[in-house]
Design an enzyme around this catalytic site. Structure first.
Site, PDB file in Angstrom:
ATOM      1  N   GLY A   1       0.835  -1.144  -0.040  1.00 59.55           N
ATOM      2  CA  GLY A   1      -0.042  -0.272   0.005  1.00 59.55           C
ATOM      3  C   GLY A   1       0.953   1.314  -0.039  1.00 59.55           C
ATOM      4  O   GLY A   1       0.541   2.388   0.777  1.00 59.55           O
ATOM      5  N   ALA A   2       1.891   1.137  -0.950  1.00 60.84           N
ATOM      6  CA  ALA A   2       2.696   2.169  -0.681  1.00 60.84           C
ATOM      7  C   ALA A   2       2.725   3.544  -1.635  1.00 60.84           C
ATOM      8  O   ALA A   2       3.311   4.370  -1.525  1.00 60.84           O
ATOM      9  CB  ALA A   2       4.286   1.682  -1.276  1.00 60.84           C
TER      10      ALA A   2
ATOM     11  N   ARG B   1       0.476   5.857  -1.631  1.00 61.91           N
ATOM     12  CA  ARG B   1      -0.216   7.131  -1.111  1.00 61.91           C
ATOM     13  C   ARG B   1      -0.230   6.884   0.398  1.00 61.91           C
ATOM     14  O   ARG B   1       0.017   5.943   1.049  1.00 61.91           O
ATOM     15  CB  ARG B   1      -1.633   7.418  -1.556  1.00 61.91           C
ATOM     16  CG  ARG B   1      -2.487   6.528  -1.301  1.00 61.91           C
ATOM     17  CD  ARG B   1      -3.848   6.723  -2.138  1.00 61.91           C
ATOM     18  NE  ARG B   1      -4.828   6.118  -1.318  1.00 61.91           N
ATOM     19  CZ  ARG B   1      -6.184   5.834  -1.719  1.00 61.91           C
ATOM     20  NH1 ARG B   1      -6.653   6.555  -2.709  1.00 61.91           N
ATOM     21  NH2 ARG B   1      -7.067   5.534  -0.799  1.00 61.91           N
TER      22      ARG B   1
ATOM     23  N   ASN C   1       1.154  -2.865   5.404  1.00 63.79           N
ATOM     24  CA  ASN C   1       0.380  -1.333   5.561  1.00 63.79           C
ATOM     25  C   ASN C   1      -1.050  -1.206   4.714  1.00 63.79           C
ATOM     26  O   ASN C   1      -1.772  -0.382   5.136  1.00 63.79           O
ATOM     27  CB  ASN C   1       1.235  -0.268   5.131  1.00 63.79           C
ATOM     28  CG  ASN C   1       0.499   1.116   4.857  1.00 63.79           C
ATOM     29  OD1 ASN C   1       0.084   1.803   6.011  1.00 63.79           O
ATOM     30  ND2 ASN C   1       0.334   1.529   3.729  1.00 63.79           N
TER      31      ASN C   1
ATOM     32  N   SER D   1      -4.876  -0.422  13.941  1.00 61.12           N
ATOM     33  CA  SER D   1      -5.516   0.865  14.204  1.00 61.12           C
ATOM     34  C   SER D   1      -5.996   0.787  15.582  1.00 61.12           C
ATOM     35  O   SER D   1      -6.269  -0.364  16.359  1.00 61.12           O
ATOM     36  CB  SER D   1      -6.618   0.825  13.156  1.00 61.12           C
ATOM     37  OG  SER D   1      -7.694   1.749  13.632  1.00 61.12           O
TER      38      SER D   1
ATOM     39  N   TYR E   1     -13.845  -3.524  10.014  1.00 64.38           N
ATOM     40  CA  TYR E   1     -12.579  -3.080   9.870  1.00 64.38           C
ATOM     41  C   TYR E   1     -12.025  -3.437  11.183  1.00 64.38           C
ATOM     42  O   TYR E   1     -10.748  -3.607  11.382  1.00 64.38           O
ATOM     43  CB  TYR E   1     -12.688  -1.638   9.644  1.00 64.38           C
ATOM     44  CG  TYR E   1     -11.301  -1.073   9.542  1.00 64.38           C
ATOM     45  CD1 TYR E   1     -10.420  -1.116   8.522  1.00 64.38           C
ATOM     46  CD2 TYR E   1     -10.988   0.016  10.610  1.00 64.38           C
ATOM     47  CE1 TYR E   1      -9.305  -0.032   8.642  1.00 64.38           C
ATOM     48  CE2 TYR E   1     -10.005   0.791  10.862  1.00 64.38           C
ATOM     49  CZ  TYR E   1      -9.081   0.680   9.574  1.00 64.38           C
ATOM     50  OH  TYR E   1      -8.089   1.536   9.713  1.00 64.38           O
TER      51      TYR E   1
ATOM     52  N   ALA F   1     -12.707  -5.984  13.370  1.00 60.32           N
ATOM     53  CA  ALA F   1     -12.151  -7.243  13.451  1.00 60.32           C
ATOM     54  C   ALA F   1     -11.086  -7.606  12.650  1.00 60.32           C
ATOM     55  O   ALA F   1     -10.509  -8.145  13.211  1.00 60.32           O
ATOM     56  CB  ALA F   1     -13.431  -7.928  12.938  1.00 60.32           C
TER      57      ALA F   1
ATOM     58  N   LYS G   1      -8.558  -5.572  12.026  1.00 60.74           N
ATOM     59  CA  LYS G   1      -7.534  -5.042  12.857  1.00 60.74           C
ATOM     60  C   LYS G   1      -7.154  -5.796  14.054  1.00 60.74           C
ATOM     61  O   LYS G   1      -6.012  -5.744  14.537  1.00 60.74           O
ATOM     62  CB  LYS G   1      -7.658  -3.554  12.954  1.00 60.74           C
ATOM     63  CG  LYS G   1      -7.653  -2.369  11.658  1.00 60.74           C
ATOM     64  CD  LYS G   1      -6.414  -2.881  11.142  1.00 60.74           C
ATOM     65  CE  LYS G   1      -6.250  -1.884   9.619  1.00 60.74           C
ATOM     66  NZ  LYS G   1      -5.391  -1.682   8.905  1.00 60.74           N
TER      67      LYS G   1
ATOM     68  N   ILE H   1      -5.498   9.749  11.472  1.00 56.60           N
ATOM     69  CA  ILE H   1      -4.386  10.166  10.657  1.00 56.60           C
ATOM     70  C   ILE H   1      -5.034  10.952   9.319  1.00 56.60           C
ATOM     71  O   ILE H   1      -5.771  10.212   8.569  1.00 56.60           O
ATOM     72  CB  ILE H   1      -3.501   9.154  10.116  1.00 56.60           C
ATOM     73  CG1 ILE H   1      -2.892   8.356  11.422  1.00 56.60           C
ATOM     74  CG2 ILE H   1      -2.136   9.768   9.362  1.00 56.60           C
ATOM     75  CD1 ILE H   1      -2.173   8.801  12.380  1.00 56.60           C
TER      76      ILE H   1
HETATM   77  N1  LIG Z   1      -5.871   7.140   7.823  1.00 57.15           N
HETATM   78  C1  LIG Z   1      -6.064   6.760   9.355  1.00 57.15           C
HETATM   79  O1  LIG Z   1      -6.559   7.529  10.099  1.00 57.15           O
HETATM   80  C2  LIG Z   1      -5.618   5.336   9.766  1.00 57.15           C
HETATM   81  C3  LIG Z   1      -5.698   5.069  11.058  1.00 57.15           C
HETATM   82  C4  LIG Z   1      -5.435   3.961  11.653  1.00 57.15           C
HETATM   83  C5  LIG Z   1      -4.934   3.090  10.716  1.00 57.15           C
HETATM   84  N2  LIG Z   1      -4.876   3.090   9.338  1.00 57.15           N
HETATM   85  C6  LIG Z   1      -4.251   2.124   8.561  1.00 57.15           C
HETATM   86  O2  LIG Z   1      -2.927   2.551   7.732  1.00 57.15           O
HETATM   87  C7  LIG Z   1      -2.992   1.854   6.751  1.00 57.15           C
HETATM   88  C8  LIG Z   1      -2.629   2.935   5.581  1.00 57.15           C
HETATM   89  O3  LIG Z   1      -3.908   3.689   5.651  1.00 57.15           O
HETATM   90  P1  LIG Z   1      -4.057   5.136   4.708  1.00 57.15           P
HETATM   91  O4  LIG Z   1      -4.912   6.134   5.441  1.00 57.15           O
HETATM   92  O5  LIG Z   1      -2.552   5.667   4.042  1.00 57.15           O
HETATM   93  O6  LIG Z   1      -4.750   4.545   3.496  1.00 57.15           O
HETATM   94  P2  LIG Z   1      -5.113   5.059   1.868  1.00 57.15           P
HETATM   95  O7  LIG Z   1      -6.409   4.393   1.511  1.00 57.15           O
HETATM   96  O8  LIG Z   1      -4.662   6.516   1.693  1.00 57.15           O
HETATM   97  O9  LIG Z   1      -3.816   4.192   1.443  1.00 57.15           O
HETATM   98  C9  LIG Z   1      -4.020   2.418   1.379  1.00 57.15           C
HETATM   99  C10 LIG Z   1      -3.191   1.970  -0.029  1.00 57.15           C
HETATM  100  O10 LIG Z   1      -3.355   0.664   0.176  1.00 57.15           O
HETATM  101  C11 LIG Z   1      -3.422   0.188  -1.105  1.00 57.15           C
HETATM  102  N3  LIG Z   1      -4.215  -0.978  -1.367  1.00 57.15           N
HETATM  103  C12 LIG Z   1      -5.461  -1.328  -0.943  1.00 57.15           C
HETATM  104  N4  LIG Z   1      -5.771  -2.553  -1.156  1.00 57.15           N
HETATM  105  C13 LIG Z   1      -4.902  -3.100  -1.790  1.00 57.15           C
HETATM  106  C14 LIG Z   1      -4.680  -4.481  -2.080  1.00 57.15           C
HETATM  107  N5  LIG Z   1      -5.440  -5.416  -1.829  1.00 57.15           N
HETATM  108  N6  LIG Z   1      -3.302  -4.900  -2.524  1.00 57.15           N
HETATM  109  C15 LIG Z   1      -2.234  -3.856  -2.523  1.00 57.15           C
HETATM  110  N7  LIG Z   1      -2.533  -2.539  -2.325  1.00 57.15           N
HETATM  111  C16 LIG Z   1      -3.724  -2.078  -1.845  1.00 57.15           C
HETATM  112  C17 LIG Z   1      -4.186   1.344  -2.027  1.00 57.15           C
HETATM  113  O11 LIG Z   1      -4.281   1.219  -3.194  1.00 57.15           O
HETATM  114  C18 LIG Z   1      -3.785   2.468  -1.169  1.00 57.15           C
HETATM  115  O12 LIG Z   1      -2.632   2.965  -1.989  1.00 57.15           O
HETATM  116  C19 LIG Z   1      -4.316   1.089   6.388  1.00 57.15           C
HETATM  117  O13 LIG Z   1      -3.886  -0.184   6.913  1.00 57.15           O
HETATM  118  C20 LIG Z   1      -4.988   1.607   7.503  1.00 57.15           C
HETATM  119  O14 LIG Z   1      -6.211   0.710   7.697  1.00 57.15           O
HETATM  120  C21 LIG Z   1      -5.330   4.369   8.941  1.00 57.15           C
END
Ligand SMILES: NC(=O)c1ccc[n+]([C@@H]2O[C@H](COP(=O)([O-])OP(=O)(O)OC[C@H]3O[C@@H](n4cnc5c(N)ncnc54)[C@H](O)[C@@H]3O)[C@@H](O)[C@H]2O)c1
Length: 247
Positions: free
Chosen positions: A13-14, A16, A90, A142, A155, A157, A159, A188
């Site tokens: 998930g690199a 963005r 991630n 999370s 979600y 469950a 995490k 975030i």
């Molecule tokens: N943003 C928040 O507030 C927050 C809070 C707690 C945890 N998180 C966790 O942090 C991590 C990143 O979150 P973010 O906010 O940067 O999300 P985001 O949606 O901005 O980025 C997620 C990335 O994962 C990729 N992705 C999704 N499904 C995929 C798959 N099957 N295979 C490969 N890549 C895939 C997407 O294309 C995207 O680039 C996630 O695991 C999210 O649950 C985020």
């Protein structure tokens, strides 16, 4: 200053958000990078940024829910980089709805990506780590996996499951010099949280002692620490990066 020179880090998930920020932090510390997201095209921007940091880097379009695609991707990574020292699970998705309105498909989608995806990548990465008798696995969970959230049963469950995976694999791999830890971010600012109405973010911020939403960089610096030699005696832990929201 943390040093990751000579290390190879894989980040899922690199393309963005938090994954992009983690990739920048690890490459700044000197790691070479294998970047995974759904498409290789979406990773071009991050590839340029980590290369500008001096990293040898590769991009891999791969859906982490697809076991065979993950195995093929890690084979490709090992051919290009010769090793995997750090894995950051991630990639994650949400499919929010109240439980009574949650379809079976929407129940399963976050579990498949957030939990089974991490299982697939862990299994593929741990073989070279075992041979090296060292490695770092960092799972992005999370706070919702600890405290739950109305409208996010699926979600939460996934995490909570990821935290269970973290502890179990920490116990399985400890004797091989591999540490496994989770980070539980709070709220975030990324695309994932961009759709929250202003009133909701204001209310959330009121409950954060540090008085602000987190930035992707706040999570990335914690990942860089857990990936470092300095964190070598920490395993099976869940580190909250949440501005003090849950304590
Ligand atoms: N943003 C928040 O507030 C927050 C809070 C707690 C945890 N998180 C966790 O942090 C991590 C990143 O979150 P973010 O906010 O940067 O999300 P985001 O949606 O901005 O980025 C997620 C990335 O994962 C990729 N992705 C999704 N499904 C995929 C798959 N099957 N295979 C490969 N890549 C895939 C997407 O294309 C995207 O680039 C996630 O695991 C999210 O649950 C985020």
């Amino acid at each position: 200053m943390l040093q990751l020179n000579g290390k190879v880090a894989v980040v899922t998930g690199a393309a963005r958000g938090i994954g992009r920020s983690i990739s920048l932090a690890l490459s700044t510390a000197g790691a070479d990078m294998a970047l995974i997201d759904l498409t290789a095209d979406s990773l071009q921007g991050v590839l340029e940024e980590v290369t500008a940091n001096g990293s040898q880097a590769s991009v891999h379009g791969c859906d982490i829910t697809d076991t065979d695609a993950v195995a093929a991707t890690f084979k490709e990574i090992l051919e290009q980089h010769d090793a995997v020292h750090i894995l950051v699970n991630n990639a994650g998705i949400t499919r929010d709805n109240l439980l009574m309105r949650l379809s079976p498909e929407d129940w399963e989608a976050p579990i498949r990506t957030n939990l089974t995806g991490a299982f697939n990548c862990t299994k593929a990465a741990v073989r070279p780590m075992m041979r090296q008798r060292s490695g770092r696995i960092i799972n992005i969970a999370s706070v919702v996996g600890l405290i739950g959230n109305a409208g996010q049963a699926n979600y939460a469950a996934s995490k909570a499951g990821l935290i269970g995976l973290t502890k179990s694999t920490a116990k399985e791999f400890g004797s091989r010099g591999i540490t496994v830890n989770a980070i539980a971010p709070g709220f975030i600012t990324t695309d994932m949280t961009a759709d929250l109405p202003e009133t909701v973010t204001q209310k959330l911020t009121e409950n954060i002692p540090l008085g602000r939403m987190g930035k992707p960089e706040d999570v990335a610096s914690a990942v860089a620490f857990l990936a470092s030699e300095e964190a070598g005696y920490i395993t099976g832990q869940t580190l909250l990066v949440d501005g003090g929201m849950v304590m």
